[in-house]
Design a protein around this motif. Structure first.
Motif, short mmCIF file in Angstrom:
data_model
loop_
_atom_site.label_atom_id
_atom_site.label_comp_id
_atom_site.label_asym_id
_atom_site.label_seq_id
_atom_site.Cartn_x
_atom_site.Cartn_y
_atom_site.Cartn_z
N ALA A 171 -12.77 -0.20 8.51
CA ALA A 171 -11.44 0.38 8.28
C ALA A 171 -10.56 -0.59 7.50
CB ALA A 171 -10.80 0.72 9.63
N ASN A 172 -10.73 -1.88 7.76
CA ASN A 172 -9.98 -2.91 7.04
C ASN A 172 -10.23 -2.81 5.54
OD1 ASN A 172 -9.09 -5.95 6.53
ND2 ASN A 172 -8.58 -5.41 8.65
N ILE A 173 -11.49 -2.60 5.17
CA ILE A 173 -11.84 -2.47 3.75
C ILE A 173 -11.22 -1.21 3.16
CG2 ILE A 173 -13.78 -2.12 2.16
CD1 ILE A 173 -15.44 -3.91 4.05
N ILE A 174 -11.22 -0.11 3.93
CA ILE A 174 -10.56 1.12 3.47
C ILE A 174 -9.08 0.86 3.23
CG2 ILE A 174 -9.91 3.48 4.14
CD1 ILE A 174 -12.53 3.59 5.77
N GLY A 175 -8.47 0.12 4.14
CA GLY A 175 -7.05 -0.22 3.99
C GLY A 175 -6.78 -1.02 2.73
N ASN A 176 -7.71 -1.93 2.37
CA ASN A 176 -7.57 -2.70 1.13
C ASN A 176 -7.54 -1.79 -0.09
OD1 ASN A 176 -9.78 -5.28 2.41
ND2 ASN A 176 -7.57 -5.15 2.53
N ILE A 177 -8.42 -0.80 -0.09
CA ILE A 177 -8.50 0.14 -1.22
C ILE A 177 -7.21 0.97 -1.31
CG2 ILE A 177 -9.75 2.11 -2.18
CD1 ILE A 177 -12.27 0.96 -0.75
N LEU A 178 -6.76 1.47 -0.17
CA LEU A 178 -5.52 2.27 -0.16
C LEU A 178 -4.31 1.45 -0.59
CD1 LEU A 178 -5.93 4.30 3.17
CD2 LEU A 178 -6.12 5.17 0.84
N ALA A 179 -4.27 0.20 -0.16
CA ALA A 179 -3.11 -0.65 -0.44
C ALA A 179 -2.88 -0.82 -1.93
CB ALA A 179 -3.29 -2.02 0.23
N GLY A 180 -3.95 -0.94 -2.71
CA GLY A 180 -3.81 -1.10 -4.15
C GLY A 180 -3.04 0.06 -4.76
N ARG A 181 -3.33 1.28 -4.30
CA ARG A 181 -2.63 2.46 -4.82
C ARG A 181 -1.20 2.54 -4.30
NH1 ARG A 181 -7.56 6.86 -3.78
NH2 ARG A 181 -9.11 5.79 -5.08
N LEU A 182 -1.03 2.30 -3.01
CA LEU A 182 0.29 2.43 -2.40
C LEU A 182 1.28 1.42 -2.96
CD1 LEU A 182 -0.85 2.93 1.31
CD2 LEU A 182 0.01 4.69 -0.25
N LEU A 183 0.85 0.19 -3.13
CA LEU A 183 1.74 -0.85 -3.65
C LEU A 183 2.02 -0.68 -5.14
CD1 LEU A 183 0.37 -3.96 -1.72
CD2 LEU A 183 2.62 -2.89 -1.43
N THR A 184 1.13 0.04 -5.82
CA THR A 184 1.36 0.31 -7.24
C THR A 184 2.42 1.39 -7.41
OG1 THR A 184 -0.90 -0.30 -7.85
CG2 THR A 184 0.31 1.08 -9.40
N PHE A 185 2.35 2.44 -6.59
CA PHE A 185 3.24 3.59 -6.76
C PHE A 185 4.57 3.46 -6.01
CE2 PHE A 185 -0.97 5.62 -7.57
CZ PHE A 185 -0.72 5.96 -8.90
N ASN A 186 4.56 2.89 -4.82
CA ASN A 186 5.81 2.80 -4.07
C ASN A 186 5.79 1.60 -3.13
OD1 ASN A 186 8.26 3.33 -2.74
ND2 ASN A 186 7.96 5.55 -2.92
N PRO A 187 5.97 0.40 -3.68
CA PRO A 187 5.85 -0.81 -2.85
C PRO A 187 6.89 -0.91 -1.74
CG PRO A 187 6.72 -1.34 -5.03
CD PRO A 187 6.25 0.07 -5.09
N ILE A 188 8.13 -0.53 -1.99
CA ILE A 188 9.18 -0.69 -0.98
C ILE A 188 8.90 0.19 0.24
CG2 ILE A 188 11.62 -0.30 -0.47
CD1 ILE A 188 12.29 -1.15 -3.24
N LYS A 189 8.58 1.46 -0.02
CA LYS A 189 8.31 2.36 1.11
C LYS A 189 7.05 1.92 1.87
CE LYS A 189 9.35 6.72 0.74
NZ LYS A 189 9.35 8.18 0.43
N THR A 190 6.06 1.41 1.15
CA THR A 190 4.83 0.93 1.79
C THR A 190 5.12 -0.24 2.72
OG1 THR A 190 3.53 1.61 -0.13
CG2 THR A 190 2.50 0.05 1.38
N ILE A 191 5.90 -1.20 2.22
CA ILE A 191 6.22 -2.40 3.00
C ILE A 191 7.00 -2.05 4.26
CG2 ILE A 191 7.52 -4.57 2.99
CD1 ILE A 191 6.88 -4.71 -0.06
#
Length: 410
Positions: free
Chosen positions: A251-271
């Motif tokens: 699941a940690n690896i899945i989170g790494n993959i998702l994070a790249g997209r989330l931080l690219t499109f909306n870093p503030i909301k992700t954080i």
């Protein structure tokens, strides 16, 4: 050109896996090391502790010292140090020599990992940087979580030396691949040591460091005792415990993959979203952790969030001080290690005082504090960029999330 960049990112990812596996893989063979060197398990544990201490100490300094040198030359140097340390570890019969063979590579650990993040980020535009960086984090997660059971399995079916040879083989392969396929990567613009150290005068730097410490404390204050929790609260068998630990790693690896997209499109909301969702997971864990199936599902979600959190930690620091990327990555690595140490210690205190089930409170305490400093950091970040709208986003979003009137990442 694209294929060359992808190959470079792949080599860096495997290289980071080899280095993190060298650090964390010893966890899975501590009993065998204790028997082989005729020391107690707690004494053997220094092989892990001293490596972490070395990383924490060298994190801010070593990447700074090597920041002006050709990237390929630095990669070759660090990998050579790790290969030499691995080979000595295989053949030595002296525990002190083994400790020395661990501490020296530990000092170079932040150099390679920091460089990997920087090179990955430089391979694309600034806005798209989180994507290749998230691939490097796959190597980090695999080295930290997947490498441990692999090395443990090798030791169980063969012997200690062959298990430790796994570390050397991975690093040798990456060293050869680096020599053959990685082009010369000169530093485009050398930044003076003084200019890089000046980022420590900025309040946003220290706010970002505190955020990383608190978020990592929130994760590892509970995760460090996951196996104990599963055995004493959930009452799982050894096989089920191993399976759930594997679920967390995957699941940690899945989170790494998702994070790249989330931080690219909306870093503030992700954080801002991350600690809120993590808090919800911990609350559910507290009330349903005694049941095996809910625990497995919770661990899956928790592992994904932990993978996203690791990427957020790196992004928070590097986006705050983009003028000193290598130094910033070093600060991130050191802060993350400090957060892990503090979190594990606080989690242990809660277990000693209240019982294993209440280790979750250590995570929740860190989460509450992290929310405060995330808001302060985001406010300062948007102030420096003269963006009043971004200043409001963090506060508005966090209030709406708490009231459950907003959906995650919509």
């Amino acid at each position: 050109m694209v294929k060359q960049k992808n190959l470079l990112i792949f080599i860096l990812t495997v290289g980071v896996f080899g280095i993190l596996n060298t650090e964390m893989g010893f966890i899975g063979i501590l009993p065998e090391i204790a028997d082989h060197f005729n020391v107690s398990v707690s004494t053997a544990g220094w092989l892990v502790s001293i490596f972490a201490i070395g990383v924490a100490i060298s994190g801010p300094t070593m990447p700074l010292l090597f920041s002006g040198i050709n990237r390929k030359k630095v990669m070759v140097l660090v990998l050579s140090v790790f290969v030499l340390g691995n080979i000595i570890s295989i053949f030595t019969s002296n525990f002190i020599v083994l400790l020395i063979a661990r501490i020296i590579p530990a000092l170079f650990h932040p150099v390679y990992v920091s460089l990997a993040f920087s090179v990955a980020a430089d391979s694309v535009s600034k806005e798209e940087a989180p994507r290749p960086v998230s691939k490097i984090f796959i190597g980090v997660s695999a080295g930290m979580v997947v490498g441990v059971p692999i090395v443990s399995f090798i030791a169980s079916v063969s012997n200690l030396q062959i298990a430790m040879a796994f570390f050397a083989i991975v690093n040798i392969i990456v060293l050869i691949a680096t020599l053959l396929f990685v082009p010369s990567i000169p530093v485009k613009e050398k930044i003076s040591y003084g200019s890089q150290l000046n980022v420590l005068k900025k309040s946003i730097t220290w706010l970002s460091i505190i955020v990383v410490i608190l978020l990592n404390s929130a994760i590892f204050g509970v995760y460090s005792y996951l196996a104990v929790y599963l055995q004493t609260i959930t009452n799982t068998s050894a096989n089920i415990t191993t399976l759930i630990l594997f679920i967390f790693g995957a699941a940690n690896i899945i989170g790494n993959i998702l994070a790249g997209r989330l931080l690219t499109f909306n870093p503030i909301k992700t954080i801002v979203s991350l600690p809120i969702l993590l808090g919800v997971v911990y609350i559910i864990l507290f009330f349903t952790g005694q049941f095996t199936l809910p625990m497995a599902i919770i661990t899956l979600i928790w592992g994904i969030l932990a993978g996203i959190a690791a990427n957020i930690n790196q992004y928070v620091v590097t986006s705050s001080v983009p003028e000193a990327p290598d130094f910033a990555n070093g600060l991130f690595l050191s802060s993350a290690n400090i957060g892990t140490t503090i979190g594990s210690a606080v989690g242990g205190l809660f277990i000693s005082a209240m019982g294993t089930q209440y280790v979750v409170l250590a995570g929740i305490l860190s989460i509450i504090l992290s929310v405060v400093f995330i808001l302060l950091r985001n406010y300062k970040y948007s102030s420096e960029k003269n963006c009043r709208d971004e200043r409001k986003i963090s506060v508005i979003f966090i209030v709406k999330s708490i009231l459950f009137r907003d959906t995650f990442f919509n």
